[in-house]
Design a protein around this motif. Structure first.
Motif, PDB file in Angstrom:
ATOM      1  N   PRO A 134     -24.811  13.174 -16.779  1.00 49.01           N
ATOM      2  CA  PRO A 134     -23.806  12.730 -15.801  1.00 49.01           C
ATOM      3  C   PRO A 134     -23.809  11.203 -15.681  1.00 49.01           C
ATOM      4  O   PRO A 134     -24.856  10.560 -15.795  1.00 49.01           O
ATOM      5  CB  PRO A 134     -24.256  13.386 -14.494  1.00 49.01           C
ATOM      6  N   SER A 135     -22.636  10.624 -15.466  1.00 44.11           N
ATOM      7  CA  SER A 135     -22.516   9.169 -15.396  1.00 44.11           C
ATOM      8  C   SER A 135     -21.839   8.758 -14.090  1.00 44.11           C
ATOM      9  O   SER A 135     -21.104   9.540 -13.470  1.00 44.11           O
ATOM     10  CB  SER A 135     -21.708   8.635 -16.586  1.00 44.11           C
ATOM     11  N   ASP A 136     -22.083   7.507 -13.708  1.00 44.27           N
ATOM     12  CA  ASP A 136     -21.436   6.914 -12.544  1.00 44.27           C
ATOM     13  C   ASP A 136     -20.469   5.838 -13.028  1.00 44.27           C
ATOM     14  O   ASP A 136     -20.846   4.970 -13.820  1.00 44.27           O
ATOM     15  CB  ASP A 136     -22.460   6.276 -11.597  1.00 44.27           C
ATOM     16  N   ILE A 137     -19.244   5.908 -12.559  1.00 47.63           N
ATOM     17  CA  ILE A 137     -18.230   4.919 -12.920  1.00 47.63           C
ATOM     18  C   ILE A 137     -17.523   4.468 -11.645  1.00 47.63           C
ATOM     19  O   ILE A 137     -16.794   5.260 -11.024  1.00 47.63           O
ATOM     20  CB  ILE A 137     -17.202   5.490 -13.926  1.00 47.63           C
ATOM     21  N   ASP A 138     -17.742   3.235 -11.241  1.00 50.05           N
ATOM     22  CA  ASP A 138     -17.078   2.690 -10.061  1.00 50.05           C
ATOM     23  C   ASP A 138     -15.798   1.979 -10.473  1.00 50.05           C
ATOM     24  O   ASP A 138     -15.815   1.112 -11.357  1.00 50.05           O
ATOM     25  CB  ASP A 138     -17.997   1.703  -9.332  1.00 50.05           C
ATOM     26  N   ILE A 139     -14.708   2.346  -9.827  1.00 51.51           N
ATOM     27  CA  ILE A 139     -13.430   1.693 -10.089  1.00 51.51           C
ATOM     28  C   ILE A 139     -12.860   1.177  -8.774  1.00 51.51           C
ATOM     29  O   ILE A 139     -13.214   1.661  -7.692  1.00 51.51           O
ATOM     30  CB  ILE A 139     -12.408   2.638 -10.761  1.00 51.51           C
ATOM     31  N   THR A 140     -11.991   0.164  -8.873  1.00 53.68           N
ATOM     32  CA  THR A 140     -11.331  -0.385  -7.694  1.00 53.68           C
ATOM     33  C   THR A 140      -9.927   0.198  -7.606  1.00 53.68           C
ATOM     34  O   THR A 140      -9.173   0.160  -8.574  1.00 53.68           O
ATOM     35  CB  THR A 140     -11.252  -1.922  -7.783  1.00 53.68           C
ATOM     36  N   MET A 141      -9.616   0.726  -6.431  1.00 56.54           N
ATOM     37  CA  MET A 141      -8.317   1.353  -6.240  1.00 56.54           C
ATOM     38  C   MET A 141      -7.537   0.588  -5.173  1.00 56.54           C
ATOM     39  O   MET A 141      -8.040   0.319  -4.086  1.00 56.54           O
ATOM     40  CB  MET A 141      -8.477   2.814  -5.822  1.00 56.54           C
ATOM     41  N   LYS A 142      -6.305   0.260  -5.493  1.00 57.38           N
ATOM     42  CA  LYS A 142      -5.426  -0.407  -4.543  1.00 57.38           C
ATOM     43  C   LYS A 142      -4.820   0.626  -3.597  1.00 57.38           C
ATOM     44  O   LYS A 142      -4.759   1.820  -3.928  1.00 57.38           O
ATOM     45  CB  LYS A 142      -4.329  -1.171  -5.277  1.00 57.38           C
ATOM     46  N   PRO A 143      -4.335   0.209  -2.440  1.00 55.91           N
ATOM     47  CA  PRO A 143      -3.683   1.159  -1.527  1.00 55.91           C
ATOM     48  C   PRO A 143      -2.519   1.865  -2.227  1.00 55.91           C
ATOM     49  O   PRO A 143      -1.669   1.231  -2.839  1.00 55.91           O
ATOM     50  CB  PRO A 143      -3.189   0.269  -0.382  1.00 55.91           C
ATOM     51  N   GLY A 144      -2.520   3.180  -2.150  1.00 55.32           N
ATOM     52  CA  GLY A 144      -1.476   3.962  -2.819  1.00 55.32           C
ATOM     53  C   GLY A 144      -1.738   4.207  -4.284  1.00 55.32           C
ATOM     54  O   GLY A 144      -0.998   4.965  -4.924  1.00 55.32           O
ATOM     55  N   GLY A 145      -2.769   3.611  -4.844  1.00 55.83           N
ATOM     56  CA  GLY A 145      -3.089   3.795  -6.252  1.00 55.83           C
ATOM     57  C   GLY A 145      -3.761   5.132  -6.507  1.00 55.83           C
ATOM     58  O   GLY A 145      -4.348   5.750  -5.612  1.00 55.83           O
ATOM     59  N   SER A 146      -3.688   5.590  -7.746  1.00 56.90           N
ATOM     60  CA  SER A 146      -4.280   6.880  -8.102  1.00 56.90           C
ATOM     61  C   SER A 146      -4.857   6.836  -9.513  1.00 56.90           C
ATOM     62  O   SER A 146      -4.449   6.016 -10.338  1.00 56.90           O
ATOM     63  CB  SER A 146      -3.248   8.004  -7.990  1.00 56.90           C
ATOM     64  N   GLU A 147      -5.799   7.727  -9.774  1.00 56.29           N
ATOM     65  CA  GLU A 147      -6.413   7.893 -11.087  1.00 56.29           C
ATOM     66  C   GLU A 147      -6.522   9.386 -11.367  1.00 56.29           C
ATOM     67  O   GLU A 147      -6.672  10.200 -10.448  1.00 56.29           O
ATOM     68  CB  GLU A 147      -7.803   7.250 -11.131  1.00 56.29           C
ATOM     69  N   SER A 148      -6.469   9.737 -12.646  1.00 58.40           N
ATOM     70  CA  SER A 148      -6.529  11.151 -13.018  1.00 58.40           C
ATOM     71  C   SER A 148      -7.639  11.393 -14.035  1.00 58.40           C
ATOM     72  O   SER A 148      -7.951  10.529 -14.862  1.00 58.40           O
ATOM     73  CB  SER A 148      -5.187  11.617 -13.615  1.00 58.40           C
ATOM     74  N   VAL A 198     -15.956   7.468  -9.679  1.00 61.24           N
ATOM     75  CA  VAL A 198     -15.201   8.577 -10.272  1.00 61.24           C
ATOM     76  C   VAL A 198     -15.913   9.129 -11.509  1.00 61.24           C
ATOM     77  O   VAL A 198     -15.306   9.824 -12.329  1.00 61.24           O
ATOM     78  CB  VAL A 198     -13.763   8.134 -10.633  1.00 61.24           C
ATOM     79  N   GLY A 199     -17.196   8.819 -11.637  1.00 56.36           N
ATOM     80  CA  GLY A 199     -17.954   9.281 -12.798  1.00 56.36           C
ATOM     81  C   GLY A 199     -18.138  10.790 -12.806  1.00 56.36           C
ATOM     82  O   GLY A 199     -17.877  11.487 -11.818  1.00 56.36           O
ATOM     83  N   THR A 200     -18.621  11.306 -13.931  1.00 55.33           N
ATOM     84  CA  THR A 200     -18.817  12.755 -14.062  1.00 55.33           C
ATOM     85  C   THR A 200     -19.888  13.281 -13.105  1.00 55.33           C
ATOM     86  O   THR A 200     -19.942  14.481 -12.831  1.00 55.33           O
ATOM     87  CB  THR A 200     -19.211  13.106 -15.507  1.00 55.33           C
ATOM     88  N   SER A 201     -20.740  12.380 -12.597  1.00 53.05           N
ATOM     89  CA  SER A 201     -21.741  12.808 -11.616  1.00 53.05           C
ATOM     90  C   SER A 201     -21.097  13.247 -10.309  1.00 53.05           C
ATOM     91  O   SER A 201     -21.714  13.952  -9.503  1.00 53.05           O
ATOM     92  CB  SER A 201     -22.724  11.663 -11.340  1.00 53.05           C
ATOM     93  N   GLN A 202     -19.838  12.816 -10.083  1.00 54.86           N
ATOM     94  CA  GLN A 202     -19.128  13.143  -8.850  1.00 54.86           C
ATOM     95  C   GLN A 202     -18.042  14.191  -9.054  1.00 54.86           C
ATOM     96  O   GLN A 202     -17.567  14.783  -8.084  1.00 54.86           O
ATOM     97  CB  GLN A 202     -18.484  11.872  -8.275  1.00 54.86           C
ATOM     98  N   GLN A 203     -17.636  14.439 -10.301  1.00 53.22           N
ATOM     99  CA  GLN A 203     -16.515  15.349 -10.572  1.00 53.22           C
ATOM    100  C   GLN A 203     -16.987  16.800 -10.705  1.00 53.22           C
ATOM    101  O   GLN A 203     -18.068  17.072 -11.225  1.00 53.22           O
ATOM    102  CB  GLN A 203     -15.804  14.951 -11.866  1.00 53.22           C
ATOM    103  N   GLU A 204     -16.123  17.686 -10.254  1.00 46.58           N
ATOM    104  CA  GLU A 204     -16.369  19.121 -10.483  1.00 46.58           C
ATOM    105  C   GLU A 204     -15.018  19.842 -10.593  1.00 46.58           C
ATOM    106  O   GLU A 204     -14.165  19.710  -9.718  1.00 46.58           O
ATOM    107  CB  GLU A 204     -17.198  19.736  -9.359  1.00 46.58           C
TER     108      GLU A 204
END
Length: 208
Positions: free
Chosen positions: A149-163, A123-129
């Motif tokens: 630009p940066s790379d940030i890997d996060i773990t997401m659970k089923p149904g989870g969300s990030e903003s 979800v890093g800025t290298s992937q966001q637009e």
């Protein structure tokens, strides 16, 4: 008176040899019969269990059985697998629908794991637009002037969300970070959020 001639009863050497040969053969036959009889007696006296016991070729009944495979064996993992494209959804919203002349729109990108498994996503800025359009006119994009630009890997659970949020200062931009002097006019604009290859639906907002 004439003397009576007496015939000798002693066997001749030839007959004597025949008798000795016959006696020797008879002795050999007796020895052979005795040996055969001894073998037969020994066989009859051998324990029946030892003669009939079969060679054991099967494993003991209490030996552990080999495990049965009911499917592919999972390989050890160093972490959650990467999210599949179909598991991740991206949506675009704004904090408020209408903005006065001095209010800068806050653009919100929401990333959600719609899949059934926990997974990792960049979800890093290298992937966001964040992109703002006016009809078919491309007004602004964060990719035009993206620095470091940066790379940030996060773990997401089923149904989870990030903003992720971006405050748009009501300016125009162009690829290569070229200077654009024109200012966006009041009116309705469309905002789309993009993460990697996943693009949201357009969300409308108004500038006064």
């Amino acid at each position: 008176m004439a003397e009576k001639q007496v015939r000798s009863t002693r066997p001749s050497p030839k007959v004597y040899r025949r008798r000795r040969l016959a006696a020797l053969i008879a002795g050999l036959l007796v020895i052979v019969l005795l040996v055969w009889a001894g073998i037969a007696i020994a066989s009859s006296l051998r324990p029946k269990e030892a003669a009939e016991k079969p060679t054991q070729t099967t494993a003991p009944s209490d030996a552990p059985a080999a495990p049965e495979s009911s499917g592919p064996v999972a390989e050890p993992s160093n972490g959650p697998a990467g999210c599949l494209e179909g598991d991740i959804s991206v949506s675009a919203t704004t904090v408020q629908a209408t903005h006065g002349p001095s209010e800068n729109p806050v653009l919100v990108m929401t990333i959600k794991n719609d899949g059934q498994f926990e997974c990792s996503v960049n979800v890093g800025t290298s992937q966001q637009e964040f992109t703002v359009m006016s009809g078919s006119d491309r007004i602004f994009s964060t990719s035009d002037c993206l620095a470091d630009p940066s790379d940030i890997d996060i773990t997401m659970k089923p149904g989870g969300s990030e903003s992720a949020r971006f405050t748009w200062e009501r300016v125009r931009s162009a690829p290569g970070c070229k200077v654009v002097n024109a200012k966006p006019r009041p009116g309705w604009y469309g905002f789309t959020a993009k993460l990697g290859n996943i693009t949201s639906q357009k969300n409308g907002f108004e500038l006064k």
